[in-house]
Design a protein around this motif. Structure first.
Motif, PDB file in Angstrom:
ATOM      1  N   ASP A 126      35.710  37.164  46.758  1.00  0.00           N
ATOM      2  CA  ASP A 126      34.289  36.827  46.896  1.00  0.00           C
ATOM      3  C   ASP A 126      33.981  35.440  46.317  1.00  0.00           C
ATOM      4  O   ASP A 126      33.164  34.708  46.863  1.00  0.00           O
ATOM      5  N   SER A 178      29.110  38.453  44.941  1.00  0.00           N
ATOM      6  CA  SER A 178      29.486  39.614  45.765  1.00  0.00           C
ATOM      7  C   SER A 178      28.289  40.316  46.380  1.00  0.00           C
ATOM      8  O   SER A 178      27.157  40.161  45.931  1.00  0.00           O
ATOM      9  N   GLU A 179      28.573  41.124  47.382  1.00  0.00           N
ATOM     10  CA  GLU A 179      27.546  41.958  48.022  1.00  0.00           C
ATOM     11  C   GLU A 179      27.105  43.051  47.055  1.00  0.00           C
ATOM     12  O   GLU A 179      27.917  43.568  46.284  1.00  0.00           O
ATOM     13  N   LYS A 180      25.845  43.449  47.173  1.00  0.00           N
ATOM     14  CA  LYS A 180      25.309  44.533  46.326  1.00  0.00           C
ATOM     15  C   LYS A 180      26.180  45.781  46.416  1.00  0.00           C
ATOM     16  O   LYS A 180      26.477  46.431  45.417  1.00  0.00           O
ATOM     17  N   SER A 181      26.567  46.141  47.666  1.00  0.00           N
ATOM     18  CA  SER A 181      27.323  47.379  47.865  1.00  0.00           C
ATOM     19  C   SER A 181      28.678  47.320  47.159  1.00  0.00           C
ATOM     20  O   SER A 181      29.170  48.321  46.647  1.00  0.00           O
ATOM     21  N   THR A 182      29.283  46.151  47.139  1.00  0.00           N
ATOM     22  CA  THR A 182      30.566  45.986  46.452  1.00  0.00           C
ATOM     23  C   THR A 182      30.398  46.233  44.954  1.00  0.00           C
ATOM     24  O   THR A 182      31.197  46.927  44.323  1.00  0.00           O
ATOM     25  N   ILE A 183      29.338  45.650  44.419  1.00  0.00           N
ATOM     26  CA  ILE A 183      29.081  45.789  42.990  1.00  0.00           C
ATOM     27  C   ILE A 183      28.834  47.249  42.635  1.00  0.00           C
ATOM     28  O   ILE A 183      29.413  47.779  41.687  1.00  0.00           O
ATOM     29  N   GLU A 184      28.011  47.906  43.471  1.00  0.00           N
ATOM     30  CA  GLU A 184      27.722  49.338  43.255  1.00  0.00           C
ATOM     31  C   GLU A 184      29.004  50.157  43.274  1.00  0.00           C
ATOM     32  O   GLU A 184      29.222  51.022  42.435  1.00  0.00           O
ATOM     33  N   ASP A 222      27.918  39.581  40.256  1.00  0.00           N
ATOM     34  CA  ASP A 222      26.486  39.508  40.564  1.00  0.00           C
ATOM     35  C   ASP A 222      26.119  38.250  41.342  1.00  0.00           C
ATOM     36  O   ASP A 222      25.186  38.273  42.136  1.00  0.00           O
ATOM     37  N   THR A 232      29.180  40.313  35.807  1.00  0.00           N
ATOM     38  CA  THR A 232      28.200  39.220  35.872  1.00  0.00           C
ATOM     39  C   THR A 232      28.635  38.199  36.921  1.00  0.00           C
ATOM     40  O   THR A 232      27.821  37.674  37.676  1.00  0.00           O
ATOM     41  N   LYS A 292      30.905  49.679  40.102  1.00  0.00           N
ATOM     42  CA  LYS A 292      30.164  50.254  38.968  1.00  0.00           C
ATOM     43  C   LYS A 292      30.347  51.769  38.928  1.00  0.00           C
ATOM     44  O   LYS A 292      30.524  52.351  37.866  1.00  0.00           O
TER      45      LYS A 292
END
Ligand code: TRP
Length: 329
Positions: free
Chosen positions: A276, A247-253, A244, A241, A256
Motif C-alpha cells: 500500500d 491503506s483502504e478502510k477495509s484492509t485496516i479493519e 491509516d 498509523t 484490526k
C-alpha cells in the motif's frame, strides 16, 4: 493575504513524515497566503559541499517539492542564490548583529560541539542571513519547527533593532505560522517515536519498491497478542498509523480484527503495508523523476520565481538603503 516566507534546506530527501507534515502545511499555505518558498542554497555552503553535490541536492529538493504539489502559479518558488539582494541586506543587518548574541545561539553552540574543525563565520551569522531571507519580503509569518524558533526570534530582534535605530516602522516582526488542527504524526519503523531523517527509520518518497519493502519487513514488532481485544503496544500501533494514511478502510479493519482475535500474522500485515505504501508513493516517485529529467521545466520555474522574488527584494533593499542614508548625489 499575509506574506509567508519559508526556507528549505537542500539536504536529504522527503520522507513520509515530511509528506504528511510540513508538506501538507505548505500546500495549505500556498492557497491561503502570499507565499515565498525558497531553497536555502547559500545557507548550505556552511557545510562546504562540492559544486556537483550542491547542484544535485538543490535540483533534487526542488523536484521533490514540485512533485508533491508546490505550485509555481500559486507561490513564489525560487533559489536563494538567485536573489542577490538577500546578500546585501545580510551585510547591512550584520552591522547590527552582535557577536556575543550570535555565539549564544543554541544551533551555533551545537555546531561548535559537533564540528569543531569547521566553525566558520557563516555558521555564526546563520541567523542574520535567515533574518534577511524573511524580512526582505517583509513577511508576517514563518512556518517553523521547534529547532527554528530561536532563529525566528532573532529575526524579530534584528527587524526591531533596525526600526529603532533609524526611528522607522519599516519591518514587521515575523511571527510563527500557527496551523489550526494538529497534524498526524507519522511514526518511524523502529518501534517508537516519529519518522525523521537522522533517525534512520524513514521511508523516503524516492525509495524504490524493493528498498521500501525491505524497510517495512524489518519494522519492529513483538511476539503478538495473547489475550483477546488487548491494547496494542506502540510498535504495532505505529504500523496501523501508517496504514491509516495509505491503506483502504477495509484492509485496516481486517487486520484490526485479526489482532483483536489474536490471529494476526505480522508478516502478512507488513506485506500489505509495504504494498500500500508503494502504491501510494509510486505516482509521486514517478513525478519526481519526470521533473528531474526536465531541465527546461526546472529552469522555467526557477526563473519565474527569481523574477517575482527579486521584485519584492529589490524594493526592500532600495527602501533600506534610503533609510540608512545611502543617497545619490
Ligand atoms: N534555517 C532553516 C532550516 O534549517 C532554513 C531557512 C533558511 C529558513 N532561511 C529561512 C526557514 C527563512 C524559514 C525562513 O530549516
Amino acid at each position: 493575504m499575509e506574506t509567508v516566507v519559508s526556507g528549505i534546506r537542500p539536504t536529504g530527501n522527503l520522507h513520509l513524515g515530511n509528506y504528511f507534515g510540513a508538506m501538507k502545511n505548505f500546500l495549505k499555505m500556498q492557497n491561503e497566503n502570499n507565499c515565498y518558498f525558497f531553497i536555502a542554497d547559500y545557507h548550505s555552503l556552511t557545510t562546504h559541499p562540492t559544486p556537483g553535490d550542491l547542484h544535485g541536492s538543490v535540483k533534487q529538493v526542488l523536484a521533490e517539492y514540485l512533485a508533491c504539489g508546490l505550485d509555481p502559479e500559486k507561490a513564489t518558488i525560487y533559489l536563494q542564490s538567485d536573489v542577490r539582494e538577500v546578500t546585501e541586506l545580510y551585510l547591512l543587518l550584520n552591522m547590527n548583529a552582535y557577536v556575543g548574541e550570535l555565539e549564544r545561539t543554541t544551533s551555533f553552540k551545537d555546531k561548535v560541539r559537533k564540528q569543531p574543525e569547521n566553525v566558520n563565520a557563516g555558521l555564526l551569522t546563520y541567523p542574520v542571513l535567515m533574518a534577511a531571507d524573511i524580512i526582505i519580503h517583509n513577511a508576517a509569518k514563518v512556518p517553523v519547527g521547534k529547532d527554528q524558533e530561536q532563529n525566528l526570534e532573532m529575526a524579530r530582534k534584528f527587524a526591531r533593532r533596525f526600526n529603532n535605530m533609524y526611528k522607522v516602522e519599516y519591518f514587521k516582526e515575523p511571527q510563527p505560522y500557527n496551523f489550526g488542527e494538529a497534524l498526524i504524526k507519522i511514526p518511524g519503523l523502529d518501534g517508537t517515536g516519529k519518522m525523521g531523517k537522522s533517525e534512520g527509520n524513514g521511508i523516503f518518497l524516492i525509495d524504490d519498491e524493493k528498498t521500501l519493502k525491505k524497510k517495512v519487513m524489518r519494522a519492529v514488532t513483538d511476539s503478538g497478542p495473547t489475550e483477546m481485544n488487548s491494547k496494542m503496544p506502540e510498535p504495532i500501533q505505529n504500523l496501523f498509523t501508517l496504514m491509516d494514511v495509505v491503506s483502504e478502510k477495509s484492509t485496516i479493519e481486517f487486520f484490526k480484527e485479526k489482532y483483536a482475535s489474536c490471529e494476526i500474522r505480522y508478516g502478512d500485515l507488513k506485506k500489505q503495508l509495504a504494498e500500500d505504501i508503494n502504491a501510494f508513493v509510486d505516482p509521486i516517485r514517478e513525478k519526481i523523476n519526470d521533473i528531474k529529467s526536465n531541465d527546461a521545466y526546472l529552469r522555467k520555474v526557477a526563473m519565474m520565481g527569481a523574477e517575482k522574488a527579486r521584485e519584492s527584494a529589490t524594493k526592500t533593499v532600495k527602501d533600506v538603503r534610503e533609510i540608512i542614508g545611502f543617497k545619490p548625489f
